[in-house]
Design an enzyme around this catalytic site. Structure first.
Site, PDB file in Angstrom:
ATOM      1  N   HIS A  85       0.825  -1.216   0.000  1.00 45.24           N
ATOM      2  CA  HIS A  85       0.000   0.000   0.000  1.00 45.24           C
ATOM      3  C   HIS A  85       0.857   1.262   0.000  1.00 45.24           C
ATOM      4  O   HIS A  85       0.388   2.329  -0.395  1.00 45.24           O
ATOM      5  CB  HIS A  85      -1.012  -0.006   1.159  1.00 45.24           C
ATOM      6  CG  HIS A  85      -0.477   0.259   2.512  1.00 45.24           C
ATOM      7  ND1 HIS A  85      -0.242  -0.742   3.435  1.00 45.24           N
ATOM      8  CD2 HIS A  85      -0.163   1.414   3.150  1.00 45.24           C
ATOM      9  CE1 HIS A  85       0.186  -0.226   4.561  1.00 45.24           C
ATOM     10  NE2 HIS A  85       0.259   1.082   4.420  1.00 45.24           N
ATOM     11  N   ASP A 221       1.156  -7.775   2.309  1.00 47.39           N
ATOM     12  CA  ASP A 221       1.263  -6.335   2.033  1.00 47.39           C
ATOM     13  C   ASP A 221       2.733  -5.916   1.895  1.00 47.39           C
ATOM     14  O   ASP A 221       3.307  -5.328   2.809  1.00 47.39           O
ATOM     15  CB  ASP A 221       0.575  -5.562   3.160  1.00 47.39           C
ATOM     16  CG  ASP A 221       0.323  -4.105   2.809  1.00 47.39           C
ATOM     17  OD1 ASP A 221       0.884  -3.636   1.806  1.00 47.39           O
ATOM     18  OD2 ASP A 221      -0.424  -3.435   3.542  1.00 47.39           O
ATOM     19  N   SER A 648       4.032   2.140   8.453  1.00 48.65           N
ATOM     20  CA  SER A 648       3.755   1.227   7.348  1.00 48.65           C
ATOM     21  C   SER A 648       5.048   0.952   6.590  1.00 48.65           C
ATOM     22  O   SER A 648       5.728   1.872   6.148  1.00 48.65           O
ATOM     23  CB  SER A 648       2.727   1.830   6.398  1.00 48.65           C
ATOM     24  OG  SER A 648       1.468   1.887   7.002  1.00 48.65           O
TER      25      SER A 648
END
Length: 723
Positions: A85, A221, A648
Site C-alpha cells: 500500500h 502487504d 507502514s
C-alpha cells in the site's frame, strides 16, 4: 500461602513486562533505561548497534519511504522492502488496462526491467543531536506567545541553513514534547527509486477494506524497490547511468521461525500521536469529531465501491483514492471503540488527578495550577469550530473531487488579491500543466453521486451558525444536477479553458462557473466564520499543551516512561509476539497461515479472490524452505509494538537484528494507541518474512531477487553484516 506468594510474584513480573512495552523512542537515546528494558524482553544487541555515529548500525538500513511510509534495505545492492500500500501509487501509475500491475503484479527479472518513479524519494538519517538551547536562544524574556514563536521560527531558519553538513545532505529540526525540546536530524535523500517487484493485489491487498485494521489478517502487504545513486554512491536525480546504491547496512532475513513471547523491535517513522492529550480533548474526539468524519467517509466509500465493482477502468482510477479514504475511516471507528473499551477517558482523568497532586506537592500551583481549568474552557469553546473545520476538510478538501478542484481556483483568486498578477500567472501555469494527473483518475458520474450525498451531509451536520447562505434549506439533488450539467470543473478540457486568456478574462470566467461559485461561497463562509476563531482557540490550546507537557516531564521521576509524541522522525519501539483478547470470550492467536487465505477465498470477489498459482502452490504444499514446523505457510503475525501511520513498511526485527517481517497495520481495537496505548489490546500487524520470500521465490520465481538476499536459516550461523 507459598502458592499465593508465587502467583503474586508471577503477576508482578507480568505487570513489569507489560509496563516495559509501548512508547516510540529516539534511537540515539536508548542507552540506559530503554536498553535495559529491551534486554529484559530478550534483545541480544546493544544500543550502539541500533544507533551509532562511528560505525554502521541498524538505523542506516531504515529510510523514510516517499515522505509517508518506512522501508528497509535488504541487500547490498540497495534493494528496499516496504508495503504494497506504500508503493500503491507507483504500481497504479505504471498500470493500464492492457498492463494491469495492480491485478497481475509486477516483477523485474533484471536491473534493466526495473521501472523509474518520478518524484519518489527515500530519506536516511545520518545523525541526530539536541539543539534545544540554540532554537530557544533569545526567547527567555519574551512573554508574548506570538512574538516568542516568531523568534523560534527565525532561529530554526538560521540553524537549518547554517549548521554544518555535507553538500548533498539536509538539516531537519523538529520540535518534541510540544515544543519543549528541539532535535536536529542530518539526512540524505535519494531521488532515483525504481520499482522492482509487487505481488498482485489479490495477495498484496487481500481482504482489502473488509480486513483493513482487522485481525486475523492474511495480507501479503509488501512491494520491492531499489535505490540508485551516482558513481560516488550519493543522491542523484534519475539517470540511466546511475548505479544501485551500496548501503552502510542491510538486514539479513531470518526464516528460523517465530514463537509467541519472542522479542520484536520495529524501527520507522511514525507520523503523529497525541499520547498526552487531556481528558477534555479525548472526550471531544470520541463523541464529536470522529463520528462526523466517519459519516462523511462512509457515504463516499459506499458510492465509490459501487462504481468500482462494476467497471475495471474505474477500479484502476479510484484504487489508490478509495484505499486512502477507507484507511482512516475504519481507523477512526476502531479508535473510538478502543478508547471506550480501554476506559481511556477515566485513565486520563486519573492521570490528571495524580499530576495535580504532584503540582501541589511541589508548590508549583502558580505555574501549573490553572492548566486543567484552562483546558476545560478552551475545549468547550473550540468544539463547534473544530467540528466545522473537520467537516470542511472532509467534504471540500478530501472527498468531493469537484470541490477539491474548485478550491484550487479559489486559492488562485486569493493569490491574485494578496500577491498580484505575477504570482497569479505563475500558479495558473502550474495548475494548467499539472491538472492532467487529477483528471486522468476522475470519473464525473461517480463524483456527482458523492457530491449529492456529501453536500447534503455538510448542510445537515454543520453547526447552524456556519452554514453558507447557498446551502440553507438546500435541495441536494437539484443543486447537484445544476452544477454537474454546467460546471467546467467536471472535465479536463473545461478546467483548462477556464484558465485561458488574460487575468481579467480568467477571473471573469471562473466567477461565472456554477461549481466555482459554490466552492467560493462555502470557502468564504468558512474562512470568515470558522478559521479565525479555530486558530485563536487552537493557539491557546497549543500554548497550554506545551506548558502541560513541561509539567509532566518536570514532575515525573527520571525513570518514568515519558516518550515524545510521534512526528515523522526515526523511532524505535519494542515488545513481544503476543495474542490478545478483544472482547469477552474471544482470544486471537498471534499467527495466521495460508490456510486462512483459502478459507476466506471467494472466486472473482473484489476483496477475497486468490490467484490461481497461489492455489496450486497451496494444494501441492509447495512452500519451499519457508513453511513452519507444522508444515504450514505463515502469512502474518502480531506483537505489542507501539506503531502508527508512518510505520507502514517498517522492519520487524528479532532479538539479533534480523528481519522477520514487514509492519503494515494495527488491530482494530488497538488503533486508539495514537491517543492511549494499552499493551493488553494494542497490537501491530506484520507480514511474516517467510511469506514475503515464498511469494518472491515460489509464486513469482524471481530467483534474481532471492539470490541477492542474505537469508538466515535454522542451520545458518548468523554473522552480523558489515556492509
Amino acid at each position: 500461602m507459598k502458592k499465593c506468594k508465587f502467583l503474586f510474584f508471577v503477576l508482578f513480573l507480568s505487570f513489569q513486562v507489560l509496563a516495559q512495552q509501548g512508547g516510540m523512542w529516539l534511537p540515539h537515546l536508548l542507552k540506559g533505561d530503554r536498553e535495559t528494558e529491551m534486554k529484559n524482553l530478550g534483545l541480544k544487541l546493544t544500543a550502539e548497534q541500533i544507533y551509532s555515529l562511528n560505525q554502521s548500525s541498524l538505523k542506516d538500513a531504515v529510510p523514510q519511504f516517499d515522505g509517508g511510509c518506512t522501508a528497509e534495505v535488504i541487500s547490498n545492492q540497495g534493494l528496499i522492502l516496504t508495503n504494497h500500500h506504500c508503493g500503491f501509487d507507483a504500481i497504479q501509475n505504471h498500470s493500464s488496462v492492457a498492463h494491469d500491475y495492480l491485478r497481475d503484479g509486477f516483477w523485474a527479472y533484471s536491473l534493466k526491467e526495473e521501472l523509474p518513479n518520478p518524484d519518489m524519494v527515500v530519506t536516511f538519517v545520518v545523525r541526530i543531536e539536541d539543539v534545544t538551547s540554540s532554537v530557544l536562544a533569545g526567547t527567555e524574556n519574551i512573554t508574548n506567545e506570538t512574538e516568542k514563536q516568531k523568534k523560534i521560527q527565525q532561529n530554526l531558519s538560521e540553524l537549518t541553513k547554517n549548521l554544518p553538513k555535507e553538500s548533498w545532505q539536509e538539516n531537519l529540526i523538529k520540535p518534541f514534547y510540544d515544543g519543549n525540546q528541539y532535535i536536529r536530524f542530518v539526512t540524505e535523500t535519494f531521488k532515483d527509486i525504481r520499482l522492482v517487484g509487487a505481488p498482485p493485489s489479490a495477495i498484496g491487498k487481500f481482504g482489502s477494506d473488509t480486513d483493513n485494521w482487522v485481525w486475523p489478517r492474511h495480507t501479503g502487504d509488501f512491494s520491492l524497490f531499489r535505490i540508485y545513486a551516482d558513481k560516488n554512491n550519493r543522491p542523484a536525480a534519475y539517470a540511466a547511468e546511475n548505479i544501485p546504491y551500496t548501503p552502510k547496512h542491510f538486514f539479513p532475513i531470518s526464516i528460523k521461525g517465530i514463537r509467541e513471547n519472542d522479542f520484536t523491535m520495529v524501527m520507522g517513522y511514525p507520523g503523529r500521536t497525541q499520547e498526552y492529550l487531556p481528558s477534555y480533548a479525548v472526550e471531544q474526539i470520541m463523541n464529536t469529531l470522529n463520528p462526523a468524519k466517519i459519516d462523511v467517509r462512509d457515504a463516499a466509500l459506499k458510492i465509490q465501491n459501487s462504481f468500482m465493482r462494476k467497471d475495471q477502468a474505474i477500479k484502476i482510477q479510484y484504487a489508490s483514492k478509495n484505499s486512502s479514504i477507507a484507511n482512516y475511516w475504519k481507523k477512526w471507528i476502531g479508535e473510538t471503540k478502543g478508547l471506550k473499551k480501554s476506559n481511556a477517558l477515566a485513565a486520563k482523568e486519573a492521570f490528571e488527578k495524580e499530576l495535580t497532586e504532584k503540582i501541589n506537592k511541589a508548590g508549583k500551583q502558580g505555574e501549573y495550577g490553572n492548566l486543567l481549568g484552562d483546558f476545560k474552557t478552551y475545549y468547550t469553546e473550540i468544539r463547534d469550530y473544530a467540528l466545522a473545520r473537520d467537516l470542511f476538510t472532509e467534504v471540500v478538501l478530501r472527498n468531493t473531487e469537484l470541490l477539491q478542484t474548485g478550491y484550487k481556483l479559489v486559492q488562485l483568486e486569493q493569490l491574485y488579491q494578496n500577491k498580484g498578477e505575477q504570482a497569479f500567472t505563475e500558479r495558473k501555469n502550474v495548475l494548467y500543466k499539472g491538472i492532467d494527473a487529477f483528471y486522468k483518475d476522475y470519473h464525473a458520474p461517480l463524483d456527482k453521486a458523492v457530491f449529492e450525498q456529501l453536500i447534503a451531509l455538510y448542510a445537515q451536520r454543520l453547526p447552524k451558525a456556519f452554514i453558507p447562505s447557498v446551502l440553507e434549506n438546500v435541495d441536494a439533488a437539484s443543486l447537484t444536477n445544476e452544477i454537474y450539467s454546467s460546471s467546467a470543473l467536471t472535465n479536463l478540457e473545461g478546467f483548462r479553458k477556464l484558465l485561458e486568456g488574460d487575468t481579467a478574462t480568467i477571473l471573469a470566467n471562473m466567477r461565472q462557473d456554477k461549481g466555482y461559485q459554490l466552492v467560493k461561497s462555502i470557502t468564504e463562509t468558512y474562512l470568515k466564520l470558522v478559521a479565525p476563531k479555530w486558530e485563536e482557540w487552537n493557539a491557546k490550546i497549543a500554548a497550554t499543551q506545551r506548558k502541560y507537557m513541561k509539567a509532566i516531564v518536570e514532575l515525573s521521576p527520571k525513570s518514568a516512561r515519558i516518550f515524545p509524541d510521534a512526528n515523522s522522525t526515526l523511532r524505535v519501539t519494542f515488545g513481544k509476539v503476543k495474542g490478545y483478547k478483544p472482547s469477552d470470550g474471544v482470544y486471537y492467536e498471534p499467527f495466521t497461515t495460508l490456510e486462512g487465505v483459502m478459507e476466506k477465498y471467494i472466486p472473482g470477489d473484489y476483496e477475497f479472490d486468490v490467484p490461481e498459482k497461489l492455489i496450486q502452490l497451496y494444494n501441492a504444499k509447495d512452500f519451499g524452505p519457508y513453511a513452519n514446523k507444522q508444515g504450514k505457510m505463515p502469512v502474518a503475525f502480531i506483537a505489542t509494538n507501539h506503531t502508527t501511520g508512518g510505520n507502514s513498511g517498517s522492519p520487524a526485527l528479532d532479538a539479533e537484528g534480523n528481519l522477520i517481517g514487514c509492519n503494515f497495520d494495527r488491530v482494530w481495537e488497538g488503533t486508539m494507541s495514537d491517543i492511549y496505548y494499552s499493551p493488553e489490546i494494542c497490537r501491530n500487524i506484520m507480514v511474516d518474512a517467510r511469506y514475503i520470500l515464498f511469494v518472491i521465490d515460489k509464486f513469482a520465481n524471481a530467483q534474481n531477487i532471492i539470490k541477492e538476499l542474505k537469508i538466515i536459516t535454522p542451520q545458518t550461523k548468523n554473522k552480523k553484516s558489515k556492509k
